[in-house]
Motif scaffolding. Sequence first.
Motif, PDB file in Angstrom:
ATOM      1  N   TRP A  40      37.348  40.090  29.145  1.00  0.00           N
ATOM      2  CA  TRP A  40      38.679  39.592  28.795  1.00  0.00           C
ATOM      3  C   TRP A  40      39.704  40.712  28.825  1.00  0.00           C
ATOM      4  O   TRP A  40      40.813  40.553  29.339  1.00  0.00           O
ATOM      5  CB  TRP A  40      38.617  38.939  27.415  1.00  0.00           C
ATOM      6  N   GLN A  41      39.324  41.868  28.274  1.00  0.00           N
ATOM      7  CA  GLN A  41      40.234  43.004  28.262  1.00  0.00           C
ATOM      8  C   GLN A  41      40.584  43.450  29.685  1.00  0.00           C
ATOM      9  O   GLN A  41      41.742  43.750  29.989  1.00  0.00           O
ATOM     10  CB  GLN A  41      39.611  44.166  27.493  1.00  0.00           C
ATOM     11  N   LEU A  42      39.588  43.484  30.565  1.00  0.00           N
ATOM     12  CA  LEU A  42      39.837  43.870  31.961  1.00  0.00           C
ATOM     13  C   LEU A  42      40.851  42.938  32.618  1.00  0.00           C
ATOM     14  O   LEU A  42      41.805  43.384  33.260  1.00  0.00           O
ATOM     15  CB  LEU A  42      38.528  43.851  32.745  1.00  0.00           C
ATOM     16  N   VAL A  43      40.641  41.637  32.451  1.00  0.00           N
ATOM     17  CA  VAL A  43      41.524  40.655  33.083  1.00  0.00           C
ATOM     18  C   VAL A  43      42.918  40.722  32.469  1.00  0.00           C
ATOM     19  O   VAL A  43      43.931  40.702  33.179  1.00  0.00           O
ATOM     20  CB  VAL A  43      40.942  39.238  32.959  1.00  0.00           C
ATOM     21  N   ALA A  44      42.983  40.797  31.138  1.00  0.00           N
ATOM     22  CA  ALA A  44      44.284  40.827  30.461  1.00  0.00           C
ATOM     23  C   ALA A  44      45.092  42.056  30.872  1.00  0.00           C
ATOM     24  O   ALA A  44      46.285  41.962  31.168  1.00  0.00           O
ATOM     25  CB  ALA A  44      44.080  40.805  28.946  1.00  0.00           C
TER      26      ALA A  44
ATOM     27  N   GLN B 161      32.114  31.536  34.586  1.00  0.00           N
ATOM     28  CA  GLN B 161      31.455  30.338  35.106  1.00  0.00           C
ATOM     29  C   GLN B 161      31.007  30.535  36.547  1.00  0.00           C
ATOM     30  O   GLN B 161      29.918  30.090  36.936  1.00  0.00           O
ATOM     31  CB  GLN B 161      32.414  29.142  35.015  1.00  0.00           C
ATOM     32  N   VAL B 162      31.835  31.195  37.351  1.00  0.00           N
ATOM     33  CA  VAL B 162      31.475  31.430  38.753  1.00  0.00           C
ATOM     34  C   VAL B 162      30.220  32.294  38.846  1.00  0.00           C
ATOM     35  O   VAL B 162      29.291  32.001  39.615  1.00  0.00           O
ATOM     36  CB  VAL B 162      32.647  32.090  39.512  1.00  0.00           C
ATOM     37  N   VAL B 163      30.173  33.369  38.065  1.00  0.00           N
ATOM     38  CA  VAL B 163      28.992  34.238  38.078  1.00  0.00           C
ATOM     39  C   VAL B 163      27.771  33.480  37.570  1.00  0.00           C
ATOM     40  O   VAL B 163      26.670  33.605  38.128  1.00  0.00           O
ATOM     41  CB  VAL B 163      29.250  35.498  37.228  1.00  0.00           C
ATOM     42  N   GLN B 164      27.931  32.681  36.520  1.00  0.00           N
ATOM     43  CA  GLN B 164      26.807  31.918  35.990  1.00  0.00           C
ATOM     44  C   GLN B 164      26.273  30.933  37.022  1.00  0.00           C
ATOM     45  O   GLN B 164      25.047  30.798  37.196  1.00  0.00           O
ATOM     46  CB  GLN B 164      27.224  31.172  34.730  1.00  0.00           C
ATOM     47  N   ILE B 165      27.178  30.246  37.723  1.00  0.00           N
ATOM     48  CA  ILE B 165      26.736  29.286  38.744  1.00  0.00           C
ATOM     49  C   ILE B 165      26.032  29.997  39.887  1.00  0.00           C
ATOM     50  O   ILE B 165      24.995  29.539  40.389  1.00  0.00           O
ATOM     51  CB  ILE B 165      27.943  28.472  39.256  1.00  0.00           C
ATOM     52  N   ALA B 166      26.572  31.157  40.301  1.00  0.00           N
ATOM     53  CA  ALA B 166      25.944  31.905  41.393  1.00  0.00           C
ATOM     54  C   ALA B 166      24.538  32.366  41.004  1.00  0.00           C
ATOM     55  O   ALA B 166      23.589  32.239  41.797  1.00  0.00           O
ATOM     56  CB  ALA B 166      26.814  33.105  41.761  1.00  0.00           C
TER      57      ALA B 166
ATOM     58  N   VAL C 246      44.755  36.270  41.898  1.00  0.00           N
ATOM     59  CA  VAL C 246      43.483  36.508  42.581  1.00  0.00           C
ATOM     60  C   VAL C 246      43.536  37.783  43.402  1.00  0.00           C
ATOM     61  O   VAL C 246      42.615  38.620  43.362  1.00  0.00           O
ATOM     62  CB  VAL C 246      43.126  35.307  43.477  1.00  0.00           C
ATOM     63  N   ARG C 247      44.621  37.952  44.142  1.00  0.00           N
ATOM     64  CA  ARG C 247      44.723  39.098  45.068  1.00  0.00           C
ATOM     65  C   ARG C 247      44.969  40.409  44.341  1.00  0.00           C
ATOM     66  O   ARG C 247      44.357  41.436  44.656  1.00  0.00           O
ATOM     67  CB  ARG C 247      45.846  38.826  46.072  1.00  0.00           C
ATOM     68  N   GLU C 248      45.853  40.392  43.350  1.00  0.00           N
ATOM     69  CA  GLU C 248      46.296  41.633  42.723  1.00  0.00           C
ATOM     70  C   GLU C 248      45.552  41.974  41.439  1.00  0.00           C
ATOM     71  O   GLU C 248      45.702  43.077  40.915  1.00  0.00           O
ATOM     72  CB  GLU C 248      47.798  41.554  42.428  1.00  0.00           C
ATOM     73  N   VAL C 249      44.744  41.016  40.927  1.00  0.00           N
ATOM     74  CA  VAL C 249      44.023  41.273  39.684  1.00  0.00           C
ATOM     75  C   VAL C 249      42.515  41.138  39.886  1.00  0.00           C
ATOM     76  O   VAL C 249      41.769  42.119  39.821  1.00  0.00           O
ATOM     77  CB  VAL C 249      44.503  40.328  38.554  1.00  0.00           C
ATOM     78  N   LEU C 250      42.063  39.924  40.157  1.00  0.00           N
ATOM     79  CA  LEU C 250      40.626  39.655  40.174  1.00  0.00           C
ATOM     80  C   LEU C 250      39.902  40.375  41.299  1.00  0.00           C
ATOM     81  O   LEU C 250      38.740  40.766  41.140  1.00  0.00           O
ATOM     82  CB  LEU C 250      40.385  38.146  40.268  1.00  0.00           C
ATOM     83  N   LEU C 251      40.530  40.541  42.449  1.00  0.00           N
ATOM     84  CA  LEU C 251      39.839  41.116  43.599  1.00  0.00           C
ATOM     85  C   LEU C 251      40.102  42.612  43.784  1.00  0.00           C
ATOM     86  O   LEU C 251      39.685  43.187  44.793  1.00  0.00           O
ATOM     87  CB  LEU C 251      40.248  40.364  44.875  1.00  0.00           C
ATOM     88  N   THR C 252      40.769  43.242  42.834  1.00  0.00           N
ATOM     89  CA  THR C 252      40.992  44.684  42.950  1.00  0.00           C
ATOM     90  C   THR C 252      39.720  45.436  42.557  1.00  0.00           C
ATOM     91  O   THR C 252      38.942  44.978  41.713  1.00  0.00           O
ATOM     92  CB  THR C 252      42.151  45.139  42.046  1.00  0.00           C
ATOM     93  N   ARG C 253      39.535  46.614  43.143  1.00  0.00           N
ATOM     94  CA  ARG C 253      38.301  47.369  42.919  1.00  0.00           C
ATOM     95  C   ARG C 253      38.148  47.832  41.477  1.00  0.00           C
ATOM     96  O   ARG C 253      37.021  48.052  41.009  1.00  0.00           O
ATOM     97  CB  ARG C 253      38.268  48.584  43.851  1.00  0.00           C
ATOM     98  N   ARG C 254      39.236  47.972  40.764  1.00  0.00           N
ATOM     99  CA  ARG C 254      39.131  48.444  39.385  1.00  0.00           C
ATOM    100  C   ARG C 254      38.808  47.319  38.405  1.00  0.00           C
ATOM    101  O   ARG C 254      38.585  47.597  37.216  1.00  0.00           O
ATOM    102  CB  ARG C 254      40.439  49.132  38.969  1.00  0.00           C
ATOM    103  N   ILE C 255      38.772  46.089  38.885  1.00  0.00           N
ATOM    104  CA  ILE C 255      38.545  44.968  37.975  1.00  0.00           C
ATOM    105  C   ILE C 255      37.308  44.144  38.338  1.00  0.00           C
ATOM    106  O   ILE C 255      36.459  43.884  37.478  1.00  0.00           O
ATOM    107  CB  ILE C 255      39.798  44.060  37.908  1.00  0.00           C
ATOM    108  N   TRP C 256      37.186  43.710  39.595  1.00  0.00           N
ATOM    109  CA  TRP C 256      36.133  42.732  39.888  1.00  0.00           C
ATOM    110  C   TRP C 256      34.715  43.242  39.641  1.00  0.00           C
ATOM    111  O   TRP C 256      33.868  42.462  39.171  1.00  0.00           O
ATOM    112  CB  TRP C 256      36.292  42.165  41.305  1.00  0.00           C
TER     113      TRP C 256
END
Length: 311
Positions: free
Chosen positions: A67-71, A133-138, A195-205
């Motif tokens: 949560w902290q990473l995403v926030a 949820q995505v990781v759990q489903i995968a 998605v592009r600037e937060v979730l898929l950046t190397r410092r977060i995903w």
Amino acid sequence: MSSVAAPRRAVNWGLVRTVAGLAVLALLVWRIGSGPFLAGLRKIDAWAILAAVGVGAATIVACAWRWQLVARGLGMRLSLRTAIAELYRAVLINSTLPGGVLGDVDRAVGHGKADGDLGRGIRAVVWERTAGQVVQIALAVALLWALPSPVRPYVPRIAAVVALFALVVVVLALVAGRRGPQWWRRAVDTLRADVREVLLTRRIWPGVVFFSAVAVAGHLITFLVAARTAGLTAPASQLLPLTLLALLAMGVPANIGGFGPREGVAAWAFAAAGLTAAQGVATATVYGVLVLVSSLPGVAVLLFRRRAVAG
């Protein structure tokens, strides 16, 4: 003679979900009796509680880091201490109130108001939960494919349907983002930017994936502890796929403090795997109680802690 049409009443989806959860539990009691529920409760001991509290704490910390990473990726302030406290409260609320998501709504709104941006606060929790949820489903698809389970022959087709559905949703969102109303285009633009600037950046995903995997492992270990507490001696390799199916059922927002679909799927999965429906219900019941016990530090947060966002 003209008549005025009566206004349509909005559907109370919260009530519908609660009734659905009660219906599942009522069906289980009707088919197998209340014995498995009570038997599971009677077998909970101090060892199981201590294990659940320890594993639950590790799971909470992993989710707090995620949560902290995403926030912070969204430009919000959130300390790890605050995230842990808010998650304990959220898990407690989710484990005691219908729906299973009210605690997450509470922490999203609270964090957004505390940081001065309600929209970002809600988006941070939505993305954090979605990533989990995505990781759990995968992981579930991979393990259900690799290990013997009642659904193993159907996993490739299920995975293909899920992937196709996700692709259709993405395409429709992109098309609507170009041709839809202005408010929808803004929403799609915000989603794409997140998605592009937060979730898929190397410092977060990488961190989001890692902490999500740790959280899933915590849930699996707690469920295996519940199975042993309920008296099951089957090997972990047999119980693991059944555990995954029950955990996936928890994602259905039609439950009473988590109880409902989880017990129903556990009853079916255990019976289909050569065990008994009663064992599945007992294990799922013990799991629900252990999760509730592990969330009890949230009571202290509810009573004594004021919301604050530390830089």
